[in-house]
Motif scaffolding. Structure first.
Motif, PDB file in Angstrom:
ATOM      1  N   GLY A 180      12.606  -2.844   0.869  1.00 22.62           N
ATOM      2  CA  GLY A 180      13.907  -2.990   0.234  1.00 22.62           C
ATOM      3  C   GLY A 180      13.947  -3.905  -0.969  1.00 22.62           C
ATOM      4  O   GLY A 180      15.021  -4.147  -1.517  1.00 22.62           O
TER       5      GLY A 180
ATOM      6  N   ASP B 252       7.711  -6.963   3.124  1.00 24.90           N
ATOM      7  CA  ASP B 252       8.203  -5.918   2.218  1.00 24.90           C
ATOM      8  C   ASP B 252       9.315  -5.132   2.892  1.00 24.90           C
ATOM      9  O   ASP B 252       9.647  -5.364   4.053  1.00 24.90           O
ATOM     10  CB  ASP B 252       7.077  -4.993   1.705  1.00 24.90           C
ATOM     11  CG  ASP B 252       6.586  -3.953   2.711  1.00 24.90           C
ATOM     12  OD1 ASP B 252       7.331  -3.553   3.628  1.00 24.90           O
ATOM     13  OD2 ASP B 252       5.433  -3.513   2.560  1.00 24.90           O
TER      14      ASP B 252
ATOM     15  N   ARG C 202       8.306   1.377  -3.413  1.00 22.49           N
ATOM     16  CA  ARG C 202       8.739   2.485  -4.275  1.00 22.49           C
ATOM     17  C   ARG C 202       8.908   2.115  -5.752  1.00 22.49           C
ATOM     18  O   ARG C 202       8.562   2.933  -6.622  1.00 22.49           O
ATOM     19  CB  ARG C 202      10.026   3.092  -3.717  1.00 22.49           C
ATOM     20  CG  ARG C 202       9.806   3.814  -2.368  1.00 22.49           C
ATOM     21  CD  ARG C 202      11.124   4.343  -1.832  1.00 22.49           C
ATOM     22  NE  ARG C 202      11.016   4.953  -0.531  1.00 22.49           N
ATOM     23  CZ  ARG C 202      11.110   4.296   0.629  1.00 22.49           C
ATOM     24  NH1 ARG C 202      11.276   2.977   0.650  1.00 22.49           N
ATOM     25  NH2 ARG C 202      11.026   4.951   1.777  1.00 22.49           N
TER      26      ARG C 202
ATOM     27  N   PRO D 151       0.823  -1.224   0.000  1.00 22.69           N
ATOM     28  CA  PRO D 151       0.000   0.000   0.000  1.00 22.69           C
ATOM     29  C   PRO D 151       0.849   1.263   0.000  1.00 22.69           C
ATOM     30  O   PRO D 151       1.788   1.383   0.781  1.00 22.69           O
ATOM     31  CB  PRO D 151      -0.795  -0.125   1.310  1.00 22.69           C
ATOM     32  CG  PRO D 151      -0.008  -1.053   2.175  1.00 22.69           C
ATOM     33  CD  PRO D 151       0.697  -1.993   1.243  1.00 22.69           C
TER      34      PRO D 151
ATOM     35  N   ARG E 207      13.964  -4.830  -4.594  1.00 30.42           N
ATOM     36  CA  ARG E 207      14.254  -4.032  -5.783  1.00 30.42           C
ATOM     37  C   ARG E 207      14.428  -4.861  -7.046  1.00 30.42           C
ATOM     38  O   ARG E 207      14.646  -4.297  -8.117  1.00 30.42           O
ATOM     39  CB  ARG E 207      15.560  -3.223  -5.565  1.00 30.42           C
ATOM     40  CG  ARG E 207      15.483  -2.213  -4.426  1.00 30.42           C
ATOM     41  CD  ARG E 207      14.524  -1.076  -4.770  1.00 30.42           C
ATOM     42  NE  ARG E 207      14.318  -0.128  -3.694  1.00 30.42           N
ATOM     43  CZ  ARG E 207      13.303  -0.164  -2.830  1.00 30.42           C
ATOM     44  NH1 ARG E 207      12.386  -1.124  -2.896  1.00 30.42           N
ATOM     45  NH2 ARG E 207      13.174   0.743  -1.893  1.00 30.42           N
TER      46      ARG E 207
ATOM     47  N   TYR F  63      -5.647   2.444   7.887  1.00 31.23           N
ATOM     48  CA  TYR F  63      -5.216   3.285   8.992  1.00 31.23           C
ATOM     49  C   TYR F  63      -6.472   3.445   9.836  1.00 31.23           C
ATOM     50  O   TYR F  63      -7.501   3.912   9.326  1.00 31.23           O
ATOM     51  CB  TYR F  63      -4.725   4.653   8.498  1.00 31.23           C
ATOM     52  CG  TYR F  63      -3.333   4.618   7.916  1.00 31.23           C
ATOM     53  CD1 TYR F  63      -2.286   4.015   8.610  1.00 31.23           C
ATOM     54  CD2 TYR F  63      -3.054   5.212   6.698  1.00 31.23           C
ATOM     55  CE1 TYR F  63      -1.005   3.992   8.080  1.00 31.23           C
ATOM     56  CE2 TYR F  63      -1.768   5.196   6.171  1.00 31.23           C
ATOM     57  CZ  TYR F  63      -0.753   4.581   6.871  1.00 31.23           C
ATOM     58  OH  TYR F  63       0.521   4.553   6.357  1.00 31.23           O
TER      59      TYR F  63
ATOM     60  N   THR G 113      -2.224  -1.257   9.348  1.00 24.80           N
ATOM     61  CA  THR G 113      -0.862  -0.746   9.490  1.00 24.80           C
ATOM     62  C   THR G 113      -0.655  -0.272  10.921  1.00 24.80           C
ATOM     63  O   THR G 113      -1.382   0.583  11.421  1.00 24.80           O
ATOM     64  CB  THR G 113      -0.609   0.385   8.482  1.00 24.80           C
ATOM     65  OG1 THR G 113      -0.845  -0.150   7.179  1.00 24.80           O
ATOM     66  CG2 THR G 113       0.818   0.901   8.564  1.00 24.80           C
TER      67      THR G 113
HETATM   68  C1  FNR Z   1       4.257   3.881   1.868  1.00 25.91           C
HETATM   69  N1  FNR Z   1       3.892   2.824   2.694  1.00 25.91           N
HETATM   70  C2  FNR Z   1       2.623   2.791   3.225  1.00 25.91           C
HETATM   71  N2  FNR Z   1       2.233   1.735   3.994  1.00 25.91           N
HETATM   72  C3  FNR Z   1       0.981   1.684   4.489  1.00 25.91           C
HETATM   73  O1  FNR Z   1       0.654   0.721   5.173  1.00 25.91           O
HETATM   74  N3  FNR Z   1       0.096   2.684   4.233  1.00 25.91           N
HETATM   75  C4  FNR Z   1       0.414   3.774   3.492  1.00 25.91           C
HETATM   76  O2  FNR Z   1      -0.415   4.654   3.278  1.00 25.91           O
HETATM   77  C5  FNR Z   1       1.733   3.849   2.987  1.00 25.91           C
HETATM   78  N4  FNR Z   1       2.141   4.933   2.275  1.00 25.91           N
HETATM   79  C6  FNR Z   1       3.381   4.958   1.690  1.00 25.91           C
HETATM   80  C7  FNR Z   1       3.752   6.033   0.894  1.00 25.91           C
HETATM   81  C8  FNR Z   1       4.976   6.018   0.235  1.00 25.91           C
HETATM   82  C9  FNR Z   1       5.348   7.161  -0.638  1.00 25.91           C
HETATM   83  C10 FNR Z   1       5.839   4.905   0.356  1.00 25.91           C
HETATM   84  C11 FNR Z   1       7.135   4.818  -0.394  1.00 25.91           C
HETATM   85  C12 FNR Z   1       5.489   3.857   1.185  1.00 25.91           C
HETATM   86  C13 FNR Z   1       4.826   1.709   2.965  1.00 25.91           C
HETATM   87  C14 FNR Z   1       4.689   0.602   1.924  1.00 25.91           C
HETATM   88  O3  FNR Z   1       3.491  -0.100   2.092  1.00 25.91           O
HETATM   89  C15 FNR Z   1       5.813  -0.426   2.056  1.00 25.91           C
HETATM   90  O4  FNR Z   1       5.863  -0.894   3.386  1.00 25.91           O
HETATM   91  C16 FNR Z   1       7.180   0.128   1.673  1.00 25.91           C
HETATM   92  O5  FNR Z   1       7.100   1.004   0.576  1.00 25.91           O
HETATM   93  C17 FNR Z   1       8.099  -1.025   1.318  1.00 25.91           C
HETATM   94  O6  FNR Z   1       9.401  -0.596   1.138  1.00 25.91           O
HETATM   95  P1  FNR Z   1      10.082  -0.261  -0.284  1.00 25.91           P
HETATM   96  O7  FNR Z   1       9.693  -1.362  -1.245  1.00 25.91           O
HETATM   97  O8  FNR Z   1       9.525   1.066  -0.703  1.00 25.91           O
HETATM   98  O9  FNR Z   1      11.506  -0.249   0.070  1.00 25.91           O
END
Ligand code: FNR
Length: 377
Positions: free
Chosen positions: A306, A304, A328, A90, A308, A145, A171
């Protein structure tokens, strides 16, 4: 194979073929504030980098003379068969990564195209019912949330159930925002979420509380702590009583918390440190995974932070993760090419993962076990 075949005809791939190139091109394409928000993390971003580096400490043994002609990448989760062990984690503000602001819908469409499940966020530019319509029955999950107002929280959960989402990821690590210098420096953060409140502004319980003529978005920005509030074990019990959907607990990294989560009726553990966005100085999530899997003792473990590449996916699966989330990278794909960009990122990752299984002689995911891995540094 498709891409190699295109290469024979002189075709140049439109999208980046490595994460480094994807990151570089996305950073040039995205407005600086959006880039800072998406690419950034907590503190000096040490944990965020460590999440990626942790994968390099492990290597996969190749096994020869078994050359599996076909590879089965499908998994079972909550009684469903999913085509691949990868999902879109997400990303609440994914809307800001899309040219038209409708990133959640774009990701839903990419999910339909690839079969890679999408975790639709509470903080979404489009209400979850519209995201579900774009998904058209492709299995997907809702990320919650949990608002402090339990009526509103229950309403979100019941809407997710009615819209056809197949499970809820709660979360747990983001009831306050982490210390994110890139956002603080640019006074970036407060401007980002106002376009991501549609699940609140469309909610009947939330709308009941509006004064006549009051703007719903302004009220949501003013009255709702964006991420909810403190969420504890007794809140979890209450949430459990509100839905029959499978509950995944996102942010669990300690084995004691895994055991406690099981006692409180969790259906899956979602091991994550939010991509290093929430707390700096923490363990890389991959380091936590083996103990989490042992404590989960058969309960599905999503992972999740890291990831890539396809190689990273394979390593997390070999450790015992049930499914692996990407964050990302697909946001960057969206920024570069909309639905096509997301599809490209996901398909490339799956193609690489499958080719590794082919070359290294692992016919099925069940053959990827911790014995396939060796610590190299
Ligand atoms: C997130 N992530 C995230 N997780 C979640 O539970 N609710 C959310 O609204 C968000 N929003 C969010 C915004 C942005 C810009 C990022 C980059 C990440 C976290 C996401 O679910 C996940 O845990 C991470 O992005 C995983 O890590 P990597 O793959 O970005 O390294």
């Amino acid at each position: 194979n498709e891409l190699y075949a295109q290469g024979q005809t002189g075709h140049q791939p439109q999208y980046p073929m490595t994460f480094a190139e994807l990151e570089e091109r996305a950073s040039a394409a995205m407005p600086p504030k959006v880039w800072g928000y998406v690419a950034g993390g907590a503190g000096d971003e040490h944990t965020q980098r460590a999440n990626c580096e942790a994968f390099r400490r492990w290597g996969l043994y190749p096994r020869m003379l078994v050359a599996p002609a076909t590879r089965d990448m499908s998994i079972e989760l909550f009684g469903m068969t999913l085509p691949a062990p990868v999902f879109m984690a997400p990303i609440g503000v994914i809307g800001v990564c899309a040219q038209d602001g409708h990133g959640d819908l774009a990701c839903a469409r990419a999910s339909v195209r690839t079969g890679v499940p999408f975790f639709a966020g509470t903080l979404s530019a489009d209400p979850m019912e519209d995201v579900a319509a774009a998904l058209g029955g492709t299995p997907a999950f809702f990320q919650l949330y949990t608002p402090s107002d339990r009526d509103l929280a229950a309403s979100l959960v019941h809407r997710a159930e009615a819209a056809g989402f197949r499970g809820i990821a709660v979360t747990l690590d983001t009831w306050v925002t982490g210390w994110r210098p890139r956002d603080l420096r640019g006074s970036n953060y407060p401007q980002v979420p106002s376009g991501c409140l549609s699940n609140y502004t469309s909610d009947p319980v939330f709308r009941r509380g509006l004064r006549p003529g009051e703007d719903a978005t302004e009220a949501a920005v003013r009255e709702l702590p964006i991420f909810g509030g403190p969420f504890r074990w007794d809140d979890l019990d209450w949430l459990r009583s509100q839905t029959r959907l499978p509950l995944m607990l996102k942010g669990i990294c300690h084995p004691d918390d895994v055991r406690r989560a099981k006692d409180h009726g969790a259906d899956a553990i979602y091991c994550s440190n939010h991509g290093g966005r929430q707390a700096n100085g923490g363990l890389p999530t991959l380091e936590c995974l083996p103990d989490v899997i042992e404590a989960a003792d058969g309960l599905p473990v999503l992972f999740d932070s890291g990831v890539r590449s396809g190689a990273d996916v394979i390593k997390a699966l070999a450790m015992g993760a049930t499914a692996v989330g990407v964050g990302r990278p697909y946001a960057y794909g969206l920024a570069l090419g909309g639905v096509e960009g997301v599809v490209h990122v996901l398909r490339s990752m799956l193609a690489e993962a499958e080719l590794i299984m082919a070359v290294d002689g692992y016919p099925a995911l069940k053959d990827l076990t911790p014995e396939a891995l060796r610590l190299v540094g």
